[in-house]
Design a protein around this motif. Structure first.
Motif, mmCIF file in Angstrom:
data_model
loop_
_atom_site.group_PDB
_atom_site.id
_atom_site.type_symbol
_atom_site.label_atom_id
_atom_site.label_comp_id
_atom_site.label_asym_id
_atom_site.label_seq_id
_atom_site.Cartn_x
_atom_site.Cartn_y
_atom_site.Cartn_z
ATOM 1 N N ARG A 66 0.829 -1.203 0.000
ATOM 2 C CA ARG A 66 0.000 0.000 0.000
ATOM 3 C C ARG A 66 0.865 1.256 0.000
ATOM 4 O O ARG A 66 1.478 1.597 1.014
ATOM 5 N N MET A 67 0.900 1.924 -1.160
ATOM 6 C CA MET A 67 1.644 3.172 -1.295
ATOM 7 C C MET A 67 0.820 4.138 -2.135
ATOM 8 O O MET A 67 -0.002 3.699 -2.956
ATOM 9 N N PRO A 68 1.017 5.423 -1.972
ATOM 10 C CA PRO A 68 0.290 6.382 -2.809
ATOM 11 C C PRO A 68 0.740 6.263 -4.264
ATOM 12 O O PRO A 68 1.878 5.915 -4.554
ATOM 13 N N GLY A 69 -0.183 6.550 -5.174
ATOM 14 C CA GLY A 69 0.146 6.430 -6.587
ATOM 15 C C GLY A 69 0.168 4.983 -7.023
ATOM 16 O O GLY A 69 -0.817 4.249 -6.874
ATOM 17 N N MET A 70 1.301 4.541 -7.520
ATOM 18 C CA MET A 70 1.449 3.169 -7.984
ATOM 19 C C MET A 70 1.554 2.217 -6.793
ATOM 20 O O MET A 70 2.444 2.357 -5.962
ATOM 21 N N ASP A 71 0.641 1.241 -6.702
ATOM 22 C CA ASP A 71 0.711 0.322 -5.558
ATOM 23 C C ASP A 71 1.788 -0.735 -5.771
ATOM 24 O O ASP A 71 2.366 -0.856 -6.853
ATOM 25 N N GLY A 72 2.034 -1.518 -4.712
ATOM 26 C CA GLY A 72 3.129 -2.478 -4.739
ATOM 27 C C GLY A 72 2.971 -3.564 -5.787
ATOM 28 O O GLY A 72 3.960 -4.026 -6.363
ATOM 29 N N ILE A 73 1.739 -4.018 -6.037
ATOM 30 C CA ILE A 73 1.514 -5.065 -7.032
ATOM 31 C C ILE A 73 1.912 -4.573 -8.422
ATOM 32 O O ILE A 73 2.558 -5.289 -9.193
ATOM 33 N N GLU A 74 1.550 -3.321 -8.740
ATOM 34 C CA GLU A 74 1.936 -2.764 -10.040
ATOM 35 C C GLU A 74 3.451 -2.578 -10.125
ATOM 36 O O GLU A 74 4.070 -2.828 -11.167
ATOM 37 N N VAL A 75 4.062 -2.141 -9.012
ATOM 38 C CA VAL A 75 5.514 -1.996 -8.982
ATOM 39 C C VAL A 75 6.177 -3.356 -9.218
ATOM 40 O O VAL A 75 7.143 -3.468 -9.973
ATOM 41 N N LEU A 76 5.652 -4.395 -8.578
ATOM 42 C CA LEU A 76 6.188 -5.749 -8.757
ATOM 43 C C LEU A 76 6.106 -6.174 -10.215
ATOM 44 O O LEU A 76 7.052 -6.747 -10.767
ATOM 45 N N ARG A 77 4.982 -5.878 -10.842
ATOM 46 C CA ARG A 77 4.815 -6.230 -12.256
ATOM 47 C C ARG A 77 5.868 -5.514 -13.114
ATOM 48 O O ARG A 77 6.466 -6.106 -14.015
ATOM 49 N N ARG A 78 6.121 -4.241 -12.810
ATOM 50 C CA ARG A 78 7.113 -3.472 -13.565
ATOM 51 C C ARG A 78 8.538 -3.961 -13.267
ATOM 52 O O ARG A 78 9.400 -3.959 -14.144
ATOM 53 N N ILE A 79 8.778 -4.365 -12.019
ATOM 54 C CA ILE A 79 10.107 -4.886 -11.652
ATOM 55 C C ILE A 79 10.442 -6.100 -12.501
ATOM 56 O O ILE A 79 11.569 -6.262 -12.977
ATOM 57 N N ARG A 80 9.483 -6.970 -12.696
ATOM 58 C CA ARG A 80 9.715 -8.168 -13.476
ATOM 59 C C ARG A 80 10.105 -7.834 -14.913
ATOM 60 O O ARG A 80 10.800 -8.580 -15.574
ATOM 61 N N GLU A 81 9.632 -6.699 -15.431
ATOM 62 C CA GLU A 81 9.995 -6.273 -16.777
ATOM 63 C C GLU A 81 11.410 -5.686 -16.805
ATOM 64 O O GLU A 81 12.132 -5.818 -17.794
ATOM 65 N N LEU A 82 11.811 -5.031 -15.702
ATOM 66 C CA LEU A 82 13.117 -4.380 -15.636
ATOM 67 C C LEU A 82 14.240 -5.331 -15.253
ATOM 68 O O LEU A 82 15.337 -5.291 -15.809
ATOM 69 N N ASN A 83 13.972 -6.185 -14.264
ATOM 70 C CA ASN A 83 15.025 -7.037 -13.708
ATOM 71 C C ASN A 83 14.405 -8.339 -13.222
ATOM 72 O O ASN A 83 13.926 -8.430 -12.094
ATOM 73 N N GLU A 84 14.388 -9.341 -14.073
ATOM 74 C CA GLU A 84 13.754 -10.618 -13.743
ATOM 75 C C GLU A 84 14.517 -11.368 -12.654
ATOM 76 O O GLU A 84 13.962 -12.198 -11.946
ATOM 77 N N HIS A 85 15.793 -11.033 -12.478
ATOM 78 C CA HIS A 85 16.624 -11.812 -11.563
ATOM 79 C C HIS A 85 16.680 -11.235 -10.151
ATOM 80 O O HIS A 85 17.209 -11.883 -9.248
ATOM 81 N N ALA A 86 16.156 -10.039 -9.944
ATOM 82 C CA ALA A 86 16.107 -9.486 -8.586
ATOM 83 C C ALA A 86 14.993 -10.175 -7.812
ATOM 84 O O ALA A 86 13.870 -10.302 -8.292
ATOM 85 N N ASP A 87 15.313 -10.633 -6.615
ATOM 86 C CA ASP A 87 14.285 -11.215 -5.763
ATOM 87 C C ASP A 87 13.454 -10.106 -5.131
ATOM 88 O O ASP A 87 13.970 -9.025 -4.830
ATOM 89 N N VAL A 88 12.175 -10.387 -4.932
ATOM 90 C CA VAL A 88 11.264 -9.421 -4.312
ATOM 91 C C VAL A 88 10.554 -10.093 -3.151
ATOM 92 O O VAL A 88 9.974 -11.178 -3.304
ATOM 93 N N VAL A 89 10.636 -9.456 -1.981
ATOM 94 C CA VAL A 89 9.865 -9.896 -0.818
ATOM 95 C C VAL A 89 8.822 -8.820 -0.537
ATOM 96 O O VAL A 89 9.161 -7.661 -0.323
ATOM 97 N N VAL A 90 7.569 -9.209 -0.588
ATOM 98 C CA VAL A 90 6.472 -8.275 -0.372
ATOM 99 C C VAL A 90 6.215 -8.134 1.123
ATOM 100 O O VAL A 90 6.104 -9.127 1.843
ATOM 101 N N ILE A 91 6.159 -6.874 1.590
ATOM 102 C CA ILE A 91 5.893 -6.594 2.996
ATOM 103 C C ILE A 91 4.611 -5.773 3.077
ATOM 104 O O ILE A 91 4.513 -4.704 2.458
#
Length: 472
Positions: A66-91
């Protein structure tokens, strides 16, 4: 805001973590908690996080939902496009199973809810970083195994596998009979071929016979051959596998499925080094090294009378037991890399890797079909891949980290979100406890929990570990 990297060349390279959270208190907490061991970058919202990811080599992203503007799920989706090899832990502070499922499907390595336990988050981060180091070692270790042992088709860094390689080097060049034991799919035929290739018989034939796949009434003819007219349909003389393997090696797979009368003939062939074709009277000298394999306990079968005791001892000169894949999980990344390369070449594809979520699922799955099942899963995934990275959703349902049976149980029961989360958590913890034979120390390590936290969760979820075996 990002912290500049220290330019001191003598400083060891540290893993880099990006913390994405709009709460300055959370960012400060992570600053105090992680700065001694990791290089940190911070972002208060999604756009800034994506800018950092496009410019920096990030190992791990700790991402708020939960963040203002772009939420974490959308950020995660964009991260996968930018860097597939970075691990993501959702908090997240939202204890929603739906959110967790969505995050995992998008490739998150794990998720954790606020307020989080300090020991829990540290253990989780350590586990993610260790996994990344393991993946980095894959190419090096594979080349070292191949170069050091010349076992081109054997993949493994596991301690037990290394012991097997050492034993094979010791016995490969003599004619001792070898008995390979292990569950189906553990690679017994691959190991048998390796023994042959490392021996002084390598230039001679390697002949494999699956004793369970050939009807009992035909197996004798398959092994020993037959003379013309020996039985109805025997219109010509046939050379058997023992003769075909002359000077080389004969691999008898699933030897425990053989009839007792045929076992007696195999025993004679091993003792006398000679055979007779079915319907024939001529003794034929043979020079073969027999390597047998079984997924049965032949010692017990001999005690029960379903396998000849004298044949068991004749085969069991050099016993080698191959461990199941679930007991050599440290080899999974190595095997993944090997099979991706193999099927990229076969299908003319360019798959580079599995996503972090898919890798976690493959690592956690118990693999009842062992290495053969893993190979089949990767073959299918590479054949059907739509991009260079295979995601969690492209894996079979039974391998999903959440497990479709758990989701079905939750849906059928009509549980609330809180009840569903507890149900899932209870099922997952139980599966890990069963996997480690109820060792709370080992379960805590796998779950990334402090042991006291695990004990509290067991009590909260109504799991009485004291009644189970092997509790530590």
């Amino acid at each position: 805001m990002g912290r500049e990297l220290d330019n001191d060349a003598s400083r060891p390279v540290r893993s880099t973590i990006l913390v994405v959270d709009d709460d300055p208190g959370i960012r400060e907490s992570f600053e105090a908690l992680l700065s001694k061991e990791y290089d940190l970058h911070f972002a208060s919202e999604g756009t800034e996080a994506l800018r950092i990811l496009s410019a920096r080599d990030i190992n791990l992203v700790l991402l708020d939902i939960r963040m203002p503007g772009m939420d974490g799920i959308e950020v995660l989706r964009r991260i996968r496009e930018l860097n597939e090899h970075a691990d993501v832990v959702v908090i997240t502070a939202v204890k929603s199973l739906k959110t967790a499922v969505e995050a995992i499907k998008l490739g998150a390595s794990d998720y954790i809810t606020k307020p989080f336990d300090i020991h829990e988050i540290l253990a989780l981060i350590k586990r993610v970083m260790e996994k990344q180091e393991l993946v980095k070692e894959v190419l090096y270790l594979r080349s070292e195994v191949a170069r050091g042992h010349s076992f081109e088709n054997l993949i493994g860094r596991n301690v037990r596998m290394q012991e097997i390689y050492t034993l094979v080097k010791r016995i490969a060049d003599n004619n001792a009979t070898v008995l390979l034991s292990g569950e189906s799919g553990t690679g017994k035929e691959v190991l048998a071929r390796t023994i042959h290739q490392q021996s002084n018989r390598a230039t001679r034939p390697f002949v494999a016979v699956n004793c369970a796949a050939i009807p009992a009434e035909l197996l004798e003819s398959e092994l020993f051959g037959h003379e013309k007219g020996a039985f109805t349909g025997a219109i010509a003389t046939k050379v058997g596998k023992f003769e075909l393997a002359t000077g080389g090696s004969l691999f008898l797979d699933e030897v425990g499925s053989m009839r007792l009368d045929l076992q007696a003939k195999i025993l004679r062939a091993l003792q006398e080094r000679e055979i007779e074709r079915v319907g024939g009277t001529r003794t034929i000298k043979i020079d073969v090294r027999v390597i047998a394999a079984t997924n049965r306990d032949l010692r017990r079968a001999a005690e029960e009378g379903s396998f000849r005791e004298d044949l068991y001892y004749r085969l069991n000169v050099v016993p080698i037991t191959l461990p199941p894949l679930r007991l050599r999980r440290d080899d999974i990344p190595l095997l993944m890399e090997h099979f991706i390369a193999k099927y990229n070449q076969e299908f003319n594809r360019k798959v580079k890797a599995f996503s972090a979520g898919a890798t976690a699922a493959l690592y956690q799955y118990d693999w009842p079909g062992n290495v053969r099942e893993l190979e089949n899963v990767i073959e299918r995934a590479v054949a059907l891949a739509q991009s260079e990275t295979i995601s969690l959703r492209e894996l079979p349902l039974e391998i999903s980290i959440l497990g479709h049976t758990v989701i079905e149980d939750i849906q059928k029961a009509g549980l609330s979100l809180r009840e569903a989360r507890s149900h899932f958590e209870r099922q997952y913890i139980l599966s890990i406890l069963e996997k480690v034979m109820w060792s709370q120390v080992e379960a805590s390590r796998i779950l990334g929990l402090h042991r006291n936290t695990l004990a509290w969760k067991l009590q909260k979820l109504g799991i009485d570990a004291r009644r189970q075996p092997y509790v530590t």
